[in-house]
Design an enzyme around this catalytic site. Sequence first.
Site, short mmCIF file in Angstrom:
data_model
loop_
_atom_site.label_atom_id
_atom_site.label_comp_id
_atom_site.label_asym_id
_atom_site.label_seq_id
_atom_site.Cartn_x
_atom_site.Cartn_y
_atom_site.Cartn_z
CD GLU A 106 -2.75 3.15 -5.91
OE1 GLU A 106 -3.76 2.50 -6.28
OE2 GLU A 106 -1.76 2.60 -5.41
CG HIS A 132 -2.65 -0.94 -7.36
ND1 HIS A 132 -3.17 -0.20 -6.35
CD2 HIS A 132 -2.64 -2.23 -6.89
CE1 HIS A 132 -3.47 -0.96 -5.31
NE2 HIS A 132 -3.14 -2.21 -5.62
NE ARG A 179 -4.20 -1.47 -0.01
CZ ARG A 179 -4.21 -2.47 -0.88
NH1 ARG A 179 -3.17 -2.67 -1.67
NH2 ARG A 179 -5.26 -3.25 -0.98
#
Length: 600
Positions: free
Chosen positions: A319, A338, A290
Amino acid sequence: MASLKIPTLKTPSHSLSSKLSLRSAFSANFPNSAHFSRSQPQRGRVLILTSAASSSSSNKPTVLVAEKLGEAGLTLLKEFADVDCSYNLSPEELRSKISLCDALIVRSGTKVNRAVFESSGGRLKVVGRAGVGIDNVDLAAATEHGCLVVNAPTANTVAAAEHGIALLAAMARNVAQADASIKSGKWQRNKYVGVSLVGKTLAVLGFGKVGSEVARRAKGLGMHVIAHDPYAPAERARAIGVELVSFDEAIGAADFISMHMPLTPATSNMLNNETFAKMKKGVRIVNVARGGVVDEEALVRALDAGIVAQAALDVFSEEPPKQDNKLVQHEMVTVTPHLGASTMEAQEGVAIEIAEAVVGALKGELAATAVNAPMVPAEVLLELKPYVILAEKLGRLAVQLVAGGSGVKTVKVSYASSRPDLDTRLLRAMITKGIIEPISDIYVNLVNADYTAKQRGLRITEEHIHLDGSHEIPLEFIKVQIADVKSKFASATSKSGEIKVEGRVKDGIPHLTKVGSFRVDVSLEGSIILCRQVDQPGMIGKVGSILGEENVNVSFMSVGRVAPRKHAVMAIGVDDQPRKESLKRIGEVPAIEESVFLKL
């Protein structure tokens, strides 16, 4: 503190109605008791857990899928529910839709905050997070609103670990920078000399499913692997050949650091100015966990100072990150958007795993992947299922024995078991459900049981009675006692003044085995009539005749007495609810001193 008031009993409209027949190794013998059974229960039955949401094919639950989900998962959902795939919803659009939905499925990009739960108006029963991390879901708000949160913790484990190793190798050999350089027309072999992985020390921070898989692969590359995780079992680490060390030891010894922990208040900005100062100069960092576990501004400073030689990042605090993000644009940083779970196999696996969890939760099944309910391993969950049913029904029986107007404040639960480490959180939640639901308009589930009890001033204490014997059977019996109340059936009151009921599981079926000081043996299927009587011949026949005339089926009948020709309690299991006139006729039988009907 306000107590839980006992109004007129309402018919329960939604309870855990599952029955899973599991064969048990024990049988019980009760002295001074007679037992009559219409027929033995069928063995090996499995009844699928159901809820109001799935009781009718014309009334399917609605599942909102707010982020892209694999087709295999959507197919599973559509077999059970009406599925609304609405991607890229704004917060306002999500809040406006959610009151029409029974379940919500998201990935990491949708924030499921308190406002979402409040906007649901109580309809939202399940939030499914298609992935591992649940930091985008407000768990406290979900619990308060009785909403179960489930995730998909296993399907993308290998994909995330492989991506971590890919970034580790790409960073060490400058793959991304060299690729960009040659595509721009340059040939800079001397600039992109890398470092070898073999013989280097990798510190894995967070030794869960993904972290341990990264460790396995890094060992295969010839790296020395150490790990820090305050919750990791040492046996698992030793089996892989990994040494568990303290946090300071891990970051101080590492040539490479790989991050694999969830984002929590304890792990937020775990890597910061202070911790970077404790690292070897030239350390390299990989983060596929994370973004928030790394202080990004501090990492930029550490890169500029040469403390951190390189970083490879798949996740960010925001993000997508802004285009001018200094960390993203840094020459010594390799970045991906990601992609940890982004393999075709993982996407389908996650979709199936979360779809199964959401459908199961909507059916009322116990979810092994629930993150805001009592967590029980899947194998223990299966073993405890009949005891879960027993626990709820004992709570439901006990509260129905409380006289109207009494305030329930204190409940004591006793578990008799030969297992010293028996996890009873799930059982406590179901007893709470059984106590509160029959006398409240609120729907109590595994998620909000403790919270709801606290809000109503209900204090539940637990006692573990250790028995010698085989560990094959999880529980011998469960006893529920309610103190400081009046009983509508005096015989259910123990010598110390509490309403007391006790039960056990026999051949996979929950049984009531004790009411007050009287031993009985009646299956907890259907409903029960309790009668206190003078022990004399013909009582079973008299009561049975009255029920037979009213076309009420008797499934079990048991009589427990203190001594011959003294007082006895007769427990009668019935498939149907008798009319008030029938119950009145039973109460008017001369030898019967009191009676009560209890609906399960």
